[in-house]
Design a protein around this motif. Sequence first.
Motif, mmCIF file in Angstrom:
data_model
loop_
_atom_site.group_PDB
_atom_site.id
_atom_site.type_symbol
_atom_site.label_atom_id
_atom_site.label_comp_id
_atom_site.label_asym_id
_atom_site.label_seq_id
_atom_site.Cartn_x
_atom_site.Cartn_y
_atom_site.Cartn_z
ATOM 1 N N GLN A 160 6.256 -12.751 -11.350
ATOM 2 C CA GLN A 160 6.978 -14.027 -11.440
ATOM 3 C C GLN A 160 6.262 -15.021 -12.349
ATOM 4 O O GLN A 160 6.877 -15.671 -13.186
ATOM 5 C CB GLN A 160 7.096 -14.603 -10.029
ATOM 6 N N TYR A 164 7.834 -16.579 -15.825
ATOM 7 C CA TYR A 164 8.207 -17.980 -15.965
ATOM 8 C C TYR A 164 7.285 -18.747 -16.903
ATOM 9 O O TYR A 164 7.627 -19.829 -17.355
ATOM 10 C CB TYR A 164 8.278 -18.645 -14.596
ATOM 11 N N SER A 217 10.999 -23.932 -14.338
ATOM 12 C CA SER A 217 9.980 -22.883 -14.468
ATOM 13 C C SER A 217 8.663 -23.339 -13.867
ATOM 14 O O SER A 217 7.886 -22.506 -13.397
ATOM 15 C CB SER A 217 9.805 -22.436 -15.911
ATOM 16 N N GLU A 221 6.467 -21.335 -11.364
ATOM 17 C CA GLU A 221 5.095 -21.025 -11.769
ATOM 18 C C GLU A 221 4.098 -21.394 -10.670
ATOM 19 O O GLU A 221 3.082 -20.728 -10.492
ATOM 20 C CB GLU A 221 4.786 -21.813 -13.049
ATOM 21 N N GLY A 376 15.205 -16.231 -14.510
ATOM 22 C CA GLY A 376 14.147 -16.560 -15.465
ATOM 23 C C GLY A 376 14.383 -15.969 -16.828
ATOM 24 O O GLY A 376 14.316 -16.670 -17.840
#
Lengths: 404, 169
Positions: A160, A164, A217, A221, A376
């Motif tokens: 992830q 991102y 994002s 993040e 994303g």
Amino acid sequence: MDFITQHPVLVVSLAKIVGLMFVLMTTLAYLSWFERKVIAHIQSRWGPYYVGAHGLLQPLADGVKFLFKEDLTPPGADRFVYILAPMLALTLAMTTLALIPFGPPSVQWLGESTLIVADSSIGLMFVFAITSIGVYGVALAGWSSNSKYPLLGGLRSSAQMISYEVALTLAVVGVVLLSGTLNFNEMIQSQSGYYLHFVPRWNVVPQIVGFLCYFMSAVAETNRAPFDLPEGETELVGGFHTEYSSFKFAMFFMAEYANMITVSCLATILFFGGWLSPFPESWTFMRYLPPVGLLALAVYLAYDTVVLARGIARIQLIVVTAGALVIGLACLHPVVLAIIQGPFWFLLKVGLIMFFYVWTRATLPRLRYDQLMSFGWKFLLPVALANLVITALVKVWPMLVNHG
Amino acid sequence: MTLPFIMFFVCAALAVIGALTLILAREPIHSALALVLVMVSLAVLYLLLGAEFIAAVQIIVYAGAIMVLFVFVIMLLNAGVEERTDYSKLAKFAGLPLGIFLSLALAYWMLESFIGKQIANGLGGTNASVSTRELSAQLFQKYLFPFEATSILILIAILGALVLAKKDE
């Protein structure tokens, strides 16, 4: 005294680092109180209430609890990496704040600007460099625990965060193009001025798409709801930090809050004019907002003390009220008033963004993992890329027209 | 001993320790972490030379992107402890002396080279501090073609990986 005059950079830098650490540690502790209170009130509850007035001593109690809990290491864990992971997470999360300017460079002591620890010419690049290694803390924690759920959580979160990070960086490049610099203070200064004499010329106006991409994002993040899959408790117990207990767990917790602060500071600098006041210079009465705000708070607290609080809570409230009163009165002094302007607006904006963060967490349900990934890669990334191309075209358009 | 001087030796020592750990460690993750240490120490060395942009890019690209993928793949495959063979008699006895000889030869060659002599005479390094603006001007004007060619090369590598990974129909 000789040493100070001979090495001003060293002395001032050390003083700044110590000061920032102190403020940061306190803020990290009280952010947990803030988050619990805000979420509680959104859900019609009271939140922390019993430890101190308004639960104000709750962070202290939590800290003591974390310190005295048993520190477990799961059997078969890679001891070195297991200990390294939380240290890495917290250190990297706090290092980024050294690059954040909390006020204008004109506030100086011994010829060094006081409100930023490291005024790098490419501050933005360094922030991205440090956040890009932040993944290790989470990934290594998951791997070294020698347990299924942390490993899955660690894998998820590294995937992830890598995904991102691309959208996050691309969303910011538009701002870099507009301001033509990577230095934070210059970026902020390029946002001064006003549309129609009262609407501030912040980057959020031309870069609204960039800001929305950045914020979404950034939430992903920092592994926060609704993108908090790495610690999705319904499927992964606690994600990457399942096996961590005691102060190591607290370190991950603090790292998460420090990352939230960094990301909010970055949003403030890039899109909301950093330490610039939102009001024109000619509105001189707005300069008195910080002391007036503090004095209003003192009045409210005094009312609270007299009418509502009983016993020990009353004594604590008297202390807090006196503090607000003294700082508020000190802010009325012209010198303090001039210094306080930059940090006040900066911290106010950061606080509002943090509130938004918490608000999102209280409101939105968690995404499914495949939804997260396709959001994303298939939505945020193309939109950020399109925003970048359009910004670049608008920027070079005059040059193209003049040549042709 | 000035502060940058001490910093240089600390980072150089860290880089060498990291490189040795990278080879000697048996656990793949430890090797990967040692490589990250090497990258970060190199970035600090660039920083000491005044090349801020290169230092940041070094961390973002190598430590932040490539090594994260390495660690990710090692975790995903759950790679076990490295197995060692004992077949090569040559490596066992001649390996260390030859390695030392190679590094000494390289060091001598670097000292005797043009750039090495310049640095020894205090000519290099002084102008090493280049702003990001100048760097990008060079990259996007003078060296535009090699720059774009490199990016296409990387794109081809990604496409190649996709073609190899595609399932047969």
